[in-house]
Design an enzyme around this catalytic site. Structure first.
Site, mmCIF file in Angstrom:
data_model
loop_
_atom_site.group_PDB
_atom_site.id
_atom_site.type_symbol
_atom_site.label_atom_id
_atom_site.label_comp_id
_atom_site.label_asym_id
_atom_site.label_seq_id
_atom_site.Cartn_x
_atom_site.Cartn_y
_atom_site.Cartn_z
ATOM 1 C CG ASP A 1 27.368 39.194 42.611
ATOM 2 O OD1 ASP A 1 28.240 38.532 43.227
ATOM 3 O OD2 ASP A 1 27.476 39.486 41.407
ATOM 4 C CG HIS B 1 36.029 33.960 39.434
ATOM 5 N ND1 HIS B 1 37.134 34.228 38.686
ATOM 6 C CD2 HIS B 1 35.074 33.530 38.560
ATOM 7 C CE1 HIS B 1 36.877 33.998 37.411
ATOM 8 N NE2 HIS B 1 35.636 33.567 37.308
HETATM 9 C C1 BDR Z 1 33.087 37.581 39.295
HETATM 10 O O1 BDR Z 1 31.905 37.866 38.551
HETATM 11 C C2 BDR Z 1 30.827 37.121 39.048
HETATM 12 O O2 BDR Z 1 30.135 36.555 38.002
HETATM 13 C C3 BDR Z 1 31.407 36.074 39.940
HETATM 14 O O3 BDR Z 1 30.526 35.751 41.002
HETATM 15 C C4 BDR Z 1 32.680 36.696 40.442
HETATM 16 O O4 BDR Z 1 32.445 37.473 41.583
HETATM 17 C C5 BDR Z 1 34.126 36.976 38.358
HETATM 18 O O5 BDR Z 1 34.466 37.872 37.338
HETATM 19 CA CA CA Z 2 30.354 37.283 42.863
#
Ligand code: BDR
Ligand code: CA
Length: 313
Positions: free
Chosen positions: A9, A239
């Site tokens: 995403d 992340h």
């Molecule tokens: C996850 O949430 C999204 O905002 C980031 O892209 C990552 O996949 C972290 O909690």
């Molecule tokens: Ca993500």
């Protein structure tokens, strides 16, 4: 070469995760499937196409789910304060007027069936596309090589509620279906990713060494870095790229295994609960669940070094 489908995403940290996959010599990126999350799916799809075009890659992109399987979830709740209004930190992205039918889950099913035992799914957004694919074609659980997700908060607080991490919170029913299927799931959760912190000087050095492709990531990360600055941190958490590194360097991750359940109603909605032992007793909710894995620990410095090596290479 590892055959990978990237479900995403984009998303600022998603962009770095994608660049890592494209630059790694051992990854054969078969396709990108998009999902709502950091922005509406029309924008995350446009962003994925923009990134691939900017980096000169002709990987197929398939639009996915616009909303969760979980009933009664809030709509239009996007983290604009983290990923900007357009999902890429409000970096200018050309309009893409095409309207397309959802094809992510059928692409997943067709590609997995055509490559039995070979496909690794890397999912770094809501698990909705994967859950839909499973509902339509349960046989794919036996046909994938494995599923790696960025998601969950097992022994640390969540980043949306005290218990829930964003990718799980956004569609907890889908996450419960994914953890409950008979494929091998490895979660790369907040327990490890929040310790994988790329400092601002490191990001600047990477942008310098990594050429225009990495410079684009640095440019669109400025708002994301600003979000962390407000909390007193000088840099950003990467992340999703942590989960990319798991595909290529699993020895940098320490896994704990157990059955996982995700409540999708009530105050604990989106919690990732693991039963770490073969505990017996009043555990009906865990009966017949497969053992999955979560990287509750690992080597953040070595993971960052690997990202730098691949993305600046
Ligand atoms: C996850 O949430 C999204 O905002 C980031 O892209 C990552 O996949 C972290 O909690
Ligand atoms: Ca993500």
């Amino acid at each position: 070469m590892q055959k990978v489908i990237f479900d995403t995403d984009p998303g600022v940290d998603d962009a770095l995760a994608l660049l890592y996959l494209l630059r790694h010599p051992d990854i054969d990126l078969m396709g990108v499937t998009t999902v709502f999350g950091n922005a509406p799916v029309a924008l995350t799809t446009r962003n994925a196409r923009f990134l691939l075009r900017s980096w000169g890659h002709d990987v197929p992109v398939h639009a996915g789910s616009a909303g969760p399987l979980t009933p009664d979830m809030p709509e239009d709740d996007f983290p604009v304060h983290i990923h900007g209004r357009n999902g890429l930190g409000d970096h200018p992205v050309p309009d893409d007027p095409r309207e397309e039918a959802e094809s992510a889950s059928s692409f997943l099913i067709d590609t997995i069936r055509a490559n039995p035992g070979q496909i690794r799914i890397l999912a770094v957004g809501r698990m909705t596309n994967l859950a839909r694919a499973l509902q339509t074609a349960p046989d794919i659980a036996d046909l994938v090589r494995d599923v790696v997700i960025m998601g969950g908060a097992f022994r640390v607080p969540g980043n949306i509620t005290p218990a829930a991490e964003a990718n799980i919170w956004g569609d907890p029913l889908a996450a419960d279906l994914v953890f409950g299927a008979g494929w091998q799931v490895t979660a790369i959760p907040l327990d490890l990713t929040t310790r994988t912190f790329m400092t601002r000087p490191m990001l600047a050095r990477l942008a310098q060494e990594g050429g225009p492709d990495m410079q684009l990531v640095a440019d669109l990360s400025q708002g994301y870095v600003g979000f962390y600055r407000q909390s007193g941190y000088d840099g950003m958490v990467v992340h999703d790229c942590c989960a990319s590194v798991f595909l290529t360097d699993p020895e940098l991750f320490a896994l704990t295994t157990g059955e996982v359940r995700v409540p999708w109603q009530g105050i604990a909605l989106g919690t990732t609960m693991m039963n770490p032992s073969d505990r017996q007793g009043p555990m009906d909710a865990w009966a017949d669940r497969p053992r999955q894995a979560a990287a509750l620990d690992g080597q953040p410095e070595a993971i960052l070094a690997r990202i730098a090596q691949v993305c600046a290479g």
